[in-house]
Structures are given as structure tokens and as C-alpha cells.
Scaffold this motif. Structure first.
Motif, PDB file in Angstrom:
ATOM      1  N   ILE A   1       0.813  -1.214   0.000  1.00  0.00           N
ATOM      2  CA  ILE A   1       0.000   0.000   0.000  1.00  0.00           C
ATOM      3  C   ILE A   1       0.849   1.269   0.000  1.00  0.00           C
ATOM      4  O   ILE A   1       0.426   2.317  -0.482  1.00  0.00           O
ATOM      5  N   GLU A   2       2.073   1.189   0.490  1.00  0.00           N
ATOM      6  CA  GLU A   2       2.926   2.377   0.479  1.00  0.00           C
ATOM      7  C   GLU A   2       3.304   2.789  -0.942  1.00  0.00           C
ATOM      8  O   GLU A   2       3.708   3.931  -1.177  1.00  0.00           O
TER       9      GLU A   2
ATOM     10  N   PHE B   1      -6.190   3.415   2.892  1.00  0.00           N
ATOM     11  CA  PHE B   1      -6.365   2.933   4.251  1.00  0.00           C
ATOM     12  C   PHE B   1      -5.958   1.464   4.326  1.00  0.00           C
ATOM     13  O   PHE B   1      -6.202   0.696   3.400  1.00  0.00           O
ATOM     14  N   ALA B   2      -5.354   1.105   5.438  1.00  0.00           N
ATOM     15  CA  ALA B   2      -4.915  -0.270   5.654  1.00  0.00           C
ATOM     16  C   ALA B   2      -5.716  -0.881   6.802  1.00  0.00           C
ATOM     17  O   ALA B   2      -5.851  -0.260   7.867  1.00  0.00           O
TER      18      ALA B   2
ATOM     19  N   ARG C   1       0.643  -3.239  12.560  1.00  0.00           N
ATOM     20  CA  ARG C   1       0.068  -1.881  12.575  1.00  0.00           C
ATOM     21  C   ARG C   1       1.084  -0.864  13.076  1.00  0.00           C
ATOM     22  O   ARG C   1       1.081   0.294  12.641  1.00  0.00           O
ATOM     23  N   LYS C   2       1.943  -1.265  13.976  1.00  0.00           N
ATOM     24  CA  LYS C   2       2.995  -0.354  14.436  1.00  0.00           C
ATOM     25  C   LYS C   2       3.903   0.049  13.274  1.00  0.00           C
ATOM     26  O   LYS C   2       4.312   1.200  13.154  1.00  0.00           O
ATOM     27  N   GLU C   3       4.216  -0.918  12.405  1.00  0.00           N
ATOM     28  CA  GLU C   3       5.047  -0.631  11.234  1.00  0.00           C
ATOM     29  C   GLU C   3       4.309   0.278  10.260  1.00  0.00           C
ATOM     30  O   GLU C   3       4.907   1.175   9.655  1.00  0.00           O
TER      31      GLU C   3
ATOM     32  N   LYS D   1       4.453   3.814  11.507  1.00  0.00           N
ATOM     33  CA  LYS D   1       5.769   4.416  11.279  1.00  0.00           C
ATOM     34  C   LYS D   1       5.873   4.995   9.878  1.00  0.00           C
ATOM     35  O   LYS D   1       6.620   5.953   9.639  1.00  0.00           O
ATOM     36  N   LYS D   2       5.129   4.401   8.937  1.00  0.00           N
ATOM     37  CA  LYS D   2       5.138   4.871   7.546  1.00  0.00           C
ATOM     38  C   LYS D   2       4.030   5.887   7.277  1.00  0.00           C
ATOM     39  O   LYS D   2       3.789   6.259   6.123  1.00  0.00           O
TER      40      LYS D   2
END
Length: 338
Positions: A87-88, A96-97, A105-107, A110-111
């Protein structure tokens, strides 16, 4: 995780010493003891498996190109985003993810990718696209077995000495799924029952009414199931290799299975969508693979040293995406709302 802890957790939650396989798979993957809910990020080189966007960033670039070509822009939503490697690459802020793993989700955060734990956390009501890469194969399946002219279901017994398999008469929802998908009993083949995928699709359609779906995954068409040499299409992965039986190391292995795309297409048709199924290889080639590959080859001729090694690595990743014996042999399901 100690298997005794996990077993006691299951007994307390289900108030039984026997649970159906789909419940077991859900808990082994997504509970507090689950494979996806610890501090390890699974979909990376240091994890347990790699998917197409980790193999090559050009997988996401080609998907981004497809999205732009189809004028898709409203509330683009990915399910099972993992660390966000796909998705990035989507060139819009309106994305949306949805990812159940708190570690992943923490990763994503961070993005700076907007992320949510579940579908109902999304505030919007419409979407131009819902997509997922290798998400369907982690939606828990039941297992039906035909013996003595009758359908049974595989269950997991929570024994004092460990976990074991047993069988019960198939539940009504399992029999209904078998009937809807027009499956015939074969004592040599286990059937992975995808009722939870049907529910997954229903919930998304009721909540988001997406104009398009796009799923990438390994699987088969029902007419070809007999060509598969394995009785069961369920397997596990650990450290990038096939691993043990699903009940031997709960929480330490990824549990997955080949998707019956004929069933998914039938469900989407019943929900008002027209689908097309092609190989991942063909999807990528149809949407700009050759342009990226030729451009890299031209750059390679002019490069040297570390740059030359980098481009060679990128070319290798691109080749892997269309390898018919690997990622290129995965399926791509496109569905459009009628």
C-alpha cells in the motif's frame, strides 16, 4: 508460548475439549497467543515468509499504474496490509490499511499509513477499490472430509497429552457451502470450506459497497482440484520453509491453504459483481511490466559498481514476480460491481 497455555485458553473460551478447525486456525493465528500477534514482523526477509511486494517494489508500482488507469481514487482500502510494503506504493493520500496484527500496525504507523484493526473501525461508507495480496489464504477455513457416504468435519481435540484430530458430523453451514459450490464427495480429497471468506466479502460489501475488488493469492479453479496431488491443501510455513502439521506448533507457524477461486467468483457474482481470473504473471505484463523491465535493462548497460549490483537485484526481483513456477503462477482476481 507454551502449548499447555494455549490449550487451556481454548478450553476456557470455547467451554469444550473439541473445537472446529476454523476456530483453531483463527486462534493459532490471531489470538493473544497467535502467530501474527507477537513482536516479530512476519512478512520480511528476517521473518517467516515473503510476498510479492517484498520481493520487488515494482509489484506495487504496477498496481499503482493499474489504479490510475482505471480512475480509482476514493477510499482505496487494503486488507491484510502487513508492514505496508504494497500500500505504500499507492500514490494517493486517500488510502487505508486494515490489519489485524498489532505488530504490523505499528510498522504501518511508522510509515504514516492510516491503519485500522478491523473493518468496522473505518468511518467511510464507500470505496472505489478493496484489495489484498495473500490475505484470503489466512482467513480461517473449515475442513470437510467425505467418508462412509457422509460429510464430516475435522475438529481439534484438546487432549491432556496435547492436540489431536477427530471428526464430527458436518455443520449445516458447511453442508450448505458444499451444496452451493456443487461439490461431490471424494474420500481421497479433503475440502477446505471457505464460509469465512464468504462472510468476509459480505461484510466488506455491506460496509463499503466497493466498486472494485482485486485479490492476489495462490489457489485453483474447482475444475482443476483433481489435478492437485495432495489430499489436503492446508500447510504451514516457518523461516521461509514448509513446516509442521498445523496442530504441532500453534503460534509459531503460519497456517495457510490454496484458495478455491471458483467459490470466490460464485460468491461475488451472487453479490452483484462480475469477475475475471488471470495469472499474476499476466496481470503484471498487461499493466506495464515490460516498460519497467526494459528501463532497468537500459540503466544496467550504463551502470557500474554498486549501482550495477542494485539494478541486477531489481531485475531479479521483477523476474521472480512473473515466474510461472512461483509468484507468477499465483492468481489475480478482478471483480467489478455491475
Amino acid at each position: 508460548m507454551e502449548s499447555t497455555q494455549f490449550k487451556n485458553y481454548l478450553k476456557k473460551k470455547y467451554k469444550s475439549n473439541k473445537i472446529f478447525f476454523d476456530d483453531y486456525m483463527h486462534e493459532a493465528l490471531y489470538s493473544k497467543f497467535g502467530f501474527f500477534n507477537n513482536e516479530i514482523v512476519r512478512s520480511q526477509k528476517g521473518g517467516d515468509f515473503l510476498t510479492s511486494p517484498e520481493v520487488s517494489e515494482y509489484f506495487g508500482k504496477i498496481l499503482n499504474k493499474w489504479i490510475k488507469k482505471n480512475n480509482i481514487y476514493l477510499n482505496i482500502t487494503e486488507f491484510g496490509s502487513g508492514t505496508g510494503s504494497l500500500i505504500e506504493q499507492i500514490d494517493t493520500e486517500n488510502k487505508f490499511a486494515v490489519e489485524i496484527s498489532s505488530t504490523a500496525r505499528k510498522e504501518l504507523s511508522k510509515k504514516n499509513i492510516k491503519n485500522f484493526a478491523k473493518l468496522n473501525d473505518l468511518s467511510f461508507k464507500n470505496s472505489d477499490l478493496v484489495f489484498g495480496n495473500e490475505v484470503l489464504d489466512n482467513i480461517p477455513c473449515s475442513v470437510a472430509v467425505y467418508k462412509n457416504n457422509k460429510w464430516h468435519e475435522k475438529i481439534v481435540s484438546l487432549d491432556d497429552v496435547g492436540l489431536s484430530y477427530d471428526f464430527l458430523e458436518a455443520r449445516k453451514e458447511t453442508l450448505d457451502w458444499i451444496e452451493v459450490n456443487q461439490l461431490k464427495g471424494d474420500e481421497n480429497i479433503d475440502v477446505e470450506i471457505q464460509t469465512n471468506i464468504d462472510i468476509f466479502l459480505e461484510n466488506i460489501i455491506y460496509k463499503l459497497s466497493p466498486k472494485n475488488f482485486l485479490f492476489f493469492d495462490y489457489g485453483f479453479e474447482q475444475k482443476d482440484r483433481g489435478k492437485r496431488k495432495y489430499r489436503s491443501l492446508i500447510r504451514t510455513y516457518k523461516d521461509h520453509h514448509l513446516s509442521v502439521d498445523p496442530i504441532l506448533e500453534p503460534g509459531y507457524v503460519d497456517i495457510t491453504y490454496d484458495i478455491n477461486f471458483s467459490s470466490v467468483i460464485r460468491k461475488l457474482k451472487n453479490m452483484g459483481y462480475e469477475s475475471s481470473l488471470l495469472l499474476q504473471r499476466d496481470f503484471l505484463i498487461n499493466n506495464g511490466f515490460d516498460d519497467y523491465f526494459d528501463n532497468l535493462q537500459n540503466k544496467l548497460l550504463l551502470s557500474e559498481g554498486m549501482e550495477n549490483l542494485k539494478i541486477n537485484s531489481q531485475l531479479s526481483g521483477l523476474k521472480a514476480l512473473i515466474d510461472s513456477n512461483g509468484l507468477g503462477g499465483f492468481y489475480c482476481l478482478e471483480a467489478k460491481k455491475i
